[in-house]
Design an enzyme around this catalytic site. Structure first.
Site, PDB file in Angstrom:
ATOM      1  N   ASP A  34      -8.268   3.274   1.757  1.00 13.30           N
ATOM      2  CA  ASP A  34      -7.221   3.570   2.730  1.00 13.30           C
ATOM      3  C   ASP A  34      -7.851   4.142   3.996  1.00 13.30           C
ATOM      4  O   ASP A  34      -8.362   5.263   3.989  1.00 13.30           O
ATOM      5  CB  ASP A  34      -6.234   4.572   2.131  1.00 13.30           C
ATOM      6  N   CYS A  51      -1.192   0.800   7.294  1.00 17.14           N
ATOM      7  CA  CYS A  51      -2.626   0.510   7.449  1.00 17.14           C
ATOM      8  C   CYS A  51      -3.010  -0.782   6.735  1.00 17.14           C
ATOM      9  O   CYS A  51      -3.130  -1.830   7.353  1.00 17.14           O
ATOM     10  CB  CYS A  51      -3.479   1.671   6.929  1.00 17.14           C
ATOM     11  N   ARG A  52      -3.212  -0.696   5.429  1.00 15.80           N
ATOM     12  CA  ARG A  52      -3.772  -1.819   4.681  1.00 15.80           C
ATOM     13  C   ARG A  52      -2.819  -2.990   4.504  1.00 15.80           C
ATOM     14  O   ARG A  52      -3.199  -4.145   4.740  1.00 15.80           O
ATOM     15  CB  ARG A  52      -4.255  -1.341   3.306  1.00 15.80           C
ATOM     16  N   SER A  53      -1.605  -2.737   4.056  1.00 13.70           N
ATOM     17  CA  SER A  53      -0.720  -3.871   3.759  1.00 13.70           C
ATOM     18  C   SER A  53      -0.280  -4.627   5.014  1.00 13.70           C
ATOM     19  O   SER A  53      -0.249  -5.864   4.983  1.00 13.70           O
ATOM     20  CB  SER A  53       0.464  -3.451   2.882  1.00 13.70           C
ATOM     21  N   CYS A  78       0.865  -1.182   0.000  1.00 20.18           N
ATOM     22  CA  CYS A  78       0.000   0.000   0.000  1.00 20.18           C
ATOM     23  C   CYS A  78       0.903   1.234   0.000  1.00 20.18           C
ATOM     24  O   CYS A  78       2.115   1.118  -0.131  1.00 20.18           O
ATOM     25  CB  CYS A  78      -0.993  -0.011   1.162  1.00 20.18           C
ATOM     26  N   ASN A  90       2.444   1.507   4.148  1.00 18.89           N
ATOM     27  CA  ASN A  90       2.758   0.270   4.864  1.00 18.89           C
ATOM     28  C   ASN A  90       2.516   0.393   6.371  1.00 18.89           C
ATOM     29  O   ASN A  90       3.229  -0.180   7.176  1.00 18.89           O
ATOM     30  CB  ASN A  90       4.194  -0.182   4.575  1.00 18.89           C
TER      31      ASN A  90
END
Length: 155
Positions: free
Chosen positions: A124, A14-16, A9, A12
């Site tokens: 995000d 939040c999402r990933s 993302c 690096n």
């Protein structure tokens, strides 16, 4: 054969890392032979732990995030990993631009394997504030990715 998976993302945090933690847990529960990591397309958050919202999601799932630190994707990663999975369309564009030409086929969008939702992006939560929505979408994709990884490993 261990399949190597990298979730990517923007920062690096939040999402990933959420996808990394949730996939590691899912793989363990399903007996899948995966090596899972995560990275960012930017340098903005390098060295930082996951966002507190992501930490809450991972903690609620019983996932240890104490060693997770943001890092930027490297040229080596494009050769090291079997799958490089971007969380949204901007991530995919950045990955495609950065990828050595002979590695571009490894890049995919996270939701691309979820029937009927192939064109969706993982929003995000840094901007939306909705970490639960992000968790739900990532969780929805886990079994589809697991099946994809099994096929790639020849299982």
């Amino acid at each position: 054969m261990t399949v190597k998976v990298l979730f990517v993302c923007l920062g690096n945090i939040c999402r990933s890392p959420m996808a990394e933690g949730l996939m590691k847990k899912y793989a363990l529960e399903q007996g899948l032979d995966l090596f899972v990591d995560s990275a960012a397309t930017s340098r903005w958050e390098v060295g930082n732990p996951p966002h507190p919202g992501t930490q809450k999601v991972l903690q609620a799932a019983g996932i240890d995030f104490s060693r997770m630190r943001a890092r930027q994707i490297t040229a080596h990663d494009f050769y090291e990993f079997d799958f490089i999975i971007g969380m949204d369309h901007d991530n995919l564009a950045d990955l495609t631009t950065a990828a050595p030409q002979d590695t571009a086929a490894k890049i995919a969008a996270y939701m691309s394997v979820v029937p009927g939702k192939e064109a969706l992006a993982i929003p995000d939560p840094w901007y939306t504030g909705d970490f639960e929505e992000t968790r739900q979408l990532i969780s929805e994709g886990l079994p589809f990715w697991a099946e994809h990884f099994k096929t790639a490993a020849g299982n």
